[in-house]
Scaffold this motif. Structure first.
Motif, PDB file in Angstrom:
ATOM      1  N   TRP A 164       0.798  -1.234   0.000  1.00 49.37           N
ATOM      2  CA  TRP A 164       0.000   0.000   0.000  1.00 49.37           C
ATOM      3  C   TRP A 164       0.828   1.280   0.000  1.00 49.37           C
ATOM      4  CZ3 TRP A 164      -4.763  -1.013  -1.230  1.00 49.37           C
ATOM      5  CH2 TRP A 164      -5.324  -2.236  -0.870  1.00 49.37           C
TER       6      TRP A 164
ATOM      7  N   ASP B 271       3.303   2.468  -3.258  1.00 49.18           N
ATOM      8  CA  ASP B 271       2.679   2.974  -4.489  1.00 49.18           C
ATOM      9  C   ASP B 271       2.520   4.487  -4.478  1.00 49.18           C
ATOM     10  OD1 ASP B 271       2.523   0.490  -5.567  1.00 49.18           O
ATOM     11  OD2 ASP B 271       0.409   0.173  -5.158  1.00 49.18           O
ATOM     12  N   ILE B 272       2.316   5.044  -3.294  1.00 51.21           N
ATOM     13  CA  ILE B 272       2.027   6.478  -3.184  1.00 51.21           C
ATOM     14  C   ILE B 272       3.242   7.290  -2.732  1.00 51.21           C
ATOM     15  CG2 ILE B 272       0.612   8.173  -1.926  1.00 51.21           C
ATOM     16  CD1 ILE B 272      -1.602   6.031  -1.928  1.00 51.21           C
TER      17      ILE B 272
ATOM     18  N   LYS C 245      -4.565  10.377   0.369  1.00 55.26           N
ATOM     19  CA  LYS C 245      -4.624   9.510  -0.817  1.00 55.26           C
ATOM     20  C   LYS C 245      -4.366   8.056  -0.415  1.00 55.26           C
ATOM     21  CE  LYS C 245      -2.728   9.235  -5.515  1.00 55.26           C
ATOM     22  NZ  LYS C 245      -1.726   9.798  -6.454  1.00 55.26           N
TER      23      LYS C 245
ATOM     24  N   LYS D  49      -7.503   6.670   1.271  1.00 54.06           N
ATOM     25  CA  LYS D  49      -8.558   6.360   0.296  1.00 54.06           C
ATOM     26  C   LYS D  49      -8.223   5.093  -0.478  1.00 54.06           C
ATOM     27  CE  LYS D  49     -11.377   8.397  -3.382  1.00 54.06           C
ATOM     28  NZ  LYS D  49     -11.412   7.160  -4.186  1.00 54.06           N
ATOM     29  N   SER D  50      -6.955   4.964  -0.863  1.00 56.95           N
ATOM     30  CA  SER D  50      -6.542   3.783  -1.614  1.00 56.95           C
ATOM     31  C   SER D  50      -6.783   2.508  -0.812  1.00 56.95           C
ATOM     32  CB  SER D  50      -5.059   3.900  -1.981  1.00 56.95           C
ATOM     33  OG  SER D  50      -4.589   2.718  -2.581  1.00 56.95           O
TER      34      SER D  50
ATOM     35  N   ASP E 238     -10.629   1.913  -0.408  1.00 53.82           N
ATOM     36  CA  ASP E 238     -11.191   1.400  -1.664  1.00 53.82           C
ATOM     37  C   ASP E 238     -10.773  -0.052  -1.898  1.00 53.82           C
ATOM     38  OD1 ASP E 238     -12.327   3.853  -2.066  1.00 53.82           O
ATOM     39  OD2 ASP E 238     -10.853   4.525  -3.549  1.00 53.82           O
ATOM     40  N   GLY E 239      -9.620  -0.432  -1.331  1.00 56.27           N
ATOM     41  CA  GLY E 239      -9.129  -1.800  -1.471  1.00 56.27           C
ATOM     42  C   GLY E 239      -9.695  -2.756  -0.447  1.00 56.27           C
TER      43      GLY E 239
END
Length: 333
Positions: free
Chosen positions: A110, A113-114, A130, A133-134, A137-138
């Motif tokens: 997780w 990636d950001i 962000k 949220k990622s 959403d996952g």
């Protein structure tokens, strides 16, 4: 006042930079030029007044340039580089293996990636929102999101301590999720009896640990840390050391006392549930498999309503309340 200055060896000639500016300048003219500069500096109060002062100014300027280059180099360090090269090795040395594995997994799946390629100085609350949220959403739980943000916070704290980063910690401006880990469901006496019976057929150790939790109100960590010197069957007590709410006593029931008598007693400092002073780090998968076989969680999707090992402790407290015990004594137990 007469001043004598040494400007260097005549054999060394005129410095390259001066010679390029004034190709025809002789060494004597060069010395006179320096003399005029120093005399003018004394009169005006600006600029170096001697070769020594000039060298000091140049050295100070070089040190300032060095510090600025070092600062810029630190600011260019990315989150991923610091995590891999500095944070992870230190965490491996200081933390439990399962904790490091958990943090590394959150980073790989997780966080990276950001944040991986961003310089630490450029990471802002926006990027952490962000990340939240990622993960949401996952399908990640609030607890997992909270844990990931905690890892980011620790990375920045370590970077500040090692003076690899000088800014503010961006996690300070981000709202962490507040997971609800409370267990809303507890076992009935009938369900508990079925569970203990099934566990006893599969693993005596897991059965005995579940029995202690159900009858004495012990968390798994407290059971895992229990040593024989903490067991006083004659008085019917267990000494629970360094527990979540401080050290306390737990009281044995007839069943738990008989269970402990039946176990092979070792040296006083040995753990009750593992020999050679090796402490358990998690409940056996046998417990979950037995729960699944008994279908105690069938049709239940809400985590607080699912039965897990911690539900044994919750059941102990709930049974006491059902029998008329007041809240404070139950909380203390």
């Amino acid at each position: 006042v007469l001043h004598t200055y040494g400007v260097g060896w005549m054999s060394d000639g005129i410095p390259e930079a001066i010679r390029k500016e004034e190709p025809g300048l002789g060494f004597q003219d060069y010395c006179l030029k320096l003399l005029r500069q120093y005399k003018n500096a004394v009169k005006t109060g600006t600029g170096p007044k001697s070769p020594k002062e000039k060298r000091s100014i140049e050295e100070a300027q070089q040190e300032a340039e060095r510090q600025e280059a070092e600062r810029l180099e630190k600011e260019a360090v990315t989150f991923g580089a610091f995590f891999t090269d500095s944070y992870l090795p230190q965490a491996t040395a200081d933390k439990k293996e399962k904790t490091v594995t958990r943090e590394e997994g959150l980073y790989d799946v997780w966080i990276s990636d950001i944040l991986k390629d961003l310089p630490m100085k450029d990471i802002a609350p926006f990027h952490l929102e962000k990340l939240k949220k990622s993960m949401a959403d996952g399908g990640q739980s609030p607890r997992s999101i909270e844990y990931a943000l905690s890892v980011v916070r620790q990375v920045f704290n370590v970077a500040r301590r090692l003076e690899a980063y000088q800014g503010d910690n961006p996690t300070a401006k981000v709202k962490f999720p507040k997971p609800d880990n409370g267990r809303m469901r507890f076992l009935t006496h009938k369900e508990a009896d079925k569970l203990l019976e099934a566990l006893n057929e599969k693993s005596v150790d897991v059965h005995d640990m579940a029995l202690l939790s159900l009858h004495c109100g012990l968390r798994f960590g407290e059971i895992a840390a229990l040593t024989w010197q903490d067991v006083d069957i004659k008085r019917g007590t267990l000494t629970i050391r360094d527990a979540k709410a401080g050290s306390r006593y737990a009281f044995l029931t007839e069943q738990t006392a008989e269970m402990l008598k039946s176990r092979k007693k070792k040296k006083p400092a040995d753990f009750v549930f593992r020999g050679r002073k090796v402490k358990l780090d998690r409940i056996s998968i046998t417990f979950k498999r037995t729960i699944d076989e008994l279908k105690l969680n069938d049709g239940i999707d809400d985590p607080p309503l699912k039965i897990c090992f911690h539900s044994c402790l919750h059941s102990y407290a709930s049974w006491l309340i059902e029998e008329g015990a007041s809240l404070y004594p139950v909380q203390t137990l």
